[in-house]
Design a protein around this motif. Sequence first.
Motif, short mmCIF file in Angstrom:
data_model
loop_
_atom_site.label_atom_id
_atom_site.label_comp_id
_atom_site.label_asym_id
_atom_site.label_seq_id
_atom_site.Cartn_x
_atom_site.Cartn_y
_atom_site.Cartn_z
N GLN A 175 0.73 -1.34 0.04
CA GLN A 175 -0.10 -0.02 -0.09
C GLN A 175 1.04 1.39 -0.07
O GLN A 175 0.76 2.22 -0.73
CB GLN A 175 -0.83 0.04 1.35
CG GLN A 175 -1.63 -1.24 1.38
CD GLN A 175 -3.06 -0.95 0.42
OE1 GLN A 175 -3.09 -0.40 -0.52
NE2 GLN A 175 -4.43 -1.27 1.06
N HIS A 176 2.10 1.29 0.75
CA HIS A 176 2.90 2.29 0.61
C HIS A 176 3.34 2.81 -0.51
O HIS A 176 3.48 3.70 -1.04
CB HIS A 176 3.90 2.21 1.85
CG HIS A 176 5.12 3.22 1.85
ND1 HIS A 176 4.83 4.48 2.38
CD2 HIS A 176 6.30 3.04 1.29
CE1 HIS A 176 6.03 5.27 2.19
NE2 HIS A 176 6.77 4.40 1.59
N LEU A 177 3.90 1.41 -1.28
CA LEU A 177 4.64 1.66 -2.65
C LEU A 177 3.42 2.13 -3.61
O LEU A 177 3.85 2.88 -4.40
CB LEU A 177 5.27 0.21 -2.95
CG LEU A 177 6.45 -0.19 -2.28
CD1 LEU A 177 6.66 -1.78 -2.64
CD2 LEU A 177 7.48 0.59 -2.38
N ILE A 178 2.22 1.79 -3.48
CA ILE A 178 1.46 2.02 -4.50
C ILE A 178 1.05 3.60 -4.14
O ILE A 178 0.96 4.28 -5.27
CB ILE A 178 0.03 1.36 -4.05
CG1 ILE A 178 0.39 0.07 -4.89
CG2 ILE A 178 -1.00 2.01 -5.13
CD1 ILE A 178 -0.84 -0.94 -4.46
N SER A 179 1.05 4.04 -2.99
CA SER A 179 0.83 5.36 -2.63
C SER A 179 2.11 6.46 -3.29
O SER A 179 1.69 7.65 -3.53
CB SER A 179 0.59 5.63 -1.25
OG SER A 179 1.89 5.62 -0.52
N GLN A 180 3.04 5.62 -3.36
CA GLN A 180 4.27 6.56 -3.89
C GLN A 180 4.29 6.42 -5.30
O GLN A 180 5.37 6.98 -6.00
CB GLN A 180 5.42 6.05 -3.21
CG GLN A 180 5.47 6.12 -1.64
CD GLN A 180 5.51 7.62 -1.31
OE1 GLN A 180 6.15 8.31 -1.73
NE2 GLN A 180 4.88 7.81 -0.45
N GLY A 181 3.35 5.81 -6.11
CA GLY A 181 3.33 5.81 -7.48
C GLY A 181 3.73 4.34 -7.97
O GLY A 181 3.56 4.40 -9.51
N THR A 182 4.08 3.56 -7.44
CA THR A 182 4.26 2.07 -7.81
C THR A 182 2.99 1.59 -8.33
O THR A 182 2.03 1.65 -7.90
CB THR A 182 5.00 1.19 -6.87
OG1 THR A 182 6.31 1.81 -6.50
CG2 THR A 182 5.17 -0.12 -7.52
N THR A 183 3.15 0.63 -9.30
CA THR A 183 2.07 0.01 -9.91
C THR A 183 1.71 -1.15 -9.06
O THR A 183 2.59 -1.51 -8.20
CB THR A 183 2.06 -0.43 -11.32
OG1 THR A 183 3.18 -1.43 -11.28
CG2 THR A 183 2.61 0.48 -12.30
N VAL A 184 0.37 -1.70 -8.94
CA VAL A 184 -0.01 -2.66 -8.19
C VAL A 184 0.70 -3.88 -8.63
O VAL A 184 1.13 -4.75 -7.58
CB VAL A 184 -1.54 -3.05 -8.55
CG1 VAL A 184 -1.89 -4.31 -7.71
CG2 VAL A 184 -2.45 -1.84 -8.02
N GLU A 185 0.86 -4.30 -9.68
CA GLU A 185 1.84 -5.33 -10.24
C GLU A 185 3.45 -5.41 -9.66
O GLU A 185 3.83 -6.24 -9.01
CB GLU A 185 1.73 -5.59 -11.68
CG GLU A 185 0.58 -5.99 -12.20
CD GLU A 185 -0.35 -4.93 -12.27
OE1 GLU A 185 -0.03 -3.62 -12.21
OE2 GLU A 185 -1.64 -5.10 -12.70
N ALA A 186 4.03 -4.04 -9.71
CA ALA A 186 5.39 -4.05 -9.45
C ALA A 186 5.08 -4.18 -7.87
O ALA A 186 6.18 -4.53 -7.29
CB ALA A 186 5.79 -2.76 -9.88
N ALA A 187 4.31 -3.58 -7.08
CA ALA A 187 4.18 -3.37 -5.70
C ALA A 187 4.09 -5.02 -5.14
O ALA A 187 4.48 -5.24 -4.17
CB ALA A 187 3.04 -2.68 -5.22
N ALA A 188 3.30 -5.74 -5.70
CA ALA A 188 3.07 -7.18 -5.50
C ALA A 188 4.18 -7.93 -5.60
O ALA A 188 4.64 -8.71 -4.86
CB ALA A 188 1.91 -7.91 -6.19
N ARG A 189 5.08 -7.81 -6.73
CA ARG A 189 6.22 -8.31 -6.82
C ARG A 189 7.21 -8.13 -5.68
O ARG A 189 8.16 -8.90 -5.15
CB ARG A 189 6.91 -8.35 -8.23
CG ARG A 189 6.18 -9.02 -9.31
CD ARG A 189 6.85 -8.90 -10.64
NE ARG A 189 7.25 -7.71 -10.98
CZ ARG A 189 6.43 -7.02 -11.77
NH1 ARG A 189 5.06 -7.55 -11.98
NH2 ARG A 189 6.51 -5.76 -12.30
N SER A 190 7.28 -6.60 -5.33
CA SER A 190 8.12 -6.21 -4.64
C SER A 190 8.07 -6.78 -2.94
O SER A 190 9.12 -7.05 -2.34
CB SER A 190 7.91 -4.85 -4.50
OG SER A 190 9.02 -3.93 -3.48
N VAL A 191 6.80 -7.27 -2.63
CA VAL A 191 6.53 -7.54 -1.23
C VAL A 191 6.58 -9.10 -1.24
O VAL A 191 6.27 -9.64 -0.31
CB VAL A 191 5.33 -6.98 -0.82
CG1 VAL A 191 5.45 -5.62 -0.65
CG2 VAL A 191 4.15 -7.52 -1.37
#
Length: 302
Positions: free
Chosen positions: A270-286
Amino acid sequence: MTHVVFFLVPGVHVLDLAGPAQVFSTAAEFGHPYTLAYVAEQPQIPTAQGVPLVAALDWPELGPDDLIVVPGWRARTLAESPAVADASLRVLRDHHAGGGTVASVCAGAEVLGRAGLLDGRRCTTHHDVQDELALRHPRATVVRDVLFTADDRVITSAGIASGIDLALHLVATRHGPAAAARVARDMVVYARRNGHAQQSSAMFRHRSHLDDTVHRAQDIIDADFDRPLPLSALASAVGVSERTLTRLFGRATGLTPLRYQQTLRLERAQHLISQGTTVEAAARSVGFQDARMLRRLRTRTP
């Protein structure tokens, strides 16, 4: 190296000073780059509790990453507070103007007010002198019934022990909630955040218990929440059976180990998405293989 400089005035409360100092000292023991210094306008400072303190008269060279903390002192009213030289107030103003952070504990907010750093900002102090602080500094917005406030690199905390909460907040902001939770656990204190808001990280919300086995399991999950953590390996690492770990974890946190890990992943995503990361990229990151699980968790979370 980050300097944490405590500005001491006569009559300083020992815990106002020692609480935050212990937080940053413990963080330094865990590898975070803090060095502590103590500055005053006289070489020896009497404390409210009778323990004399020795301080430097010269300020170290400070940069934007550094922090100045003004602990509170014993006085019946803020009007009766010790005098502070204009030169010291100028150091506070210049440090903040240069991008640095200033903080206060308890009555220390009065010094920030004299420096003009409370004007137009939210702040707090000990409940006994909140009304007086508002009267003395009418351009400030004094917030009642909170542990601390943070507004444009001006951090103020309520009475005495709340300096620990303030310092843990700063460690969490700079190094992540896992680092602050580790410091809090080492100090045997609850990892708390603002008094008026729910703690924003599960690493804080689910740490207010005394089960050492669960804390050790949480340490492992906190460090590697983005990696697969089989229950069998987690239980083995803390020396109990899978069934025992699940039971203890649920009793202490209200969650299973897997649900706790998913909560950490979701909050980070959620934090990454709020900073502009796409949902797909945020999902992979976590640690999710794709965004489907993340979307399901986001849907479930109110």
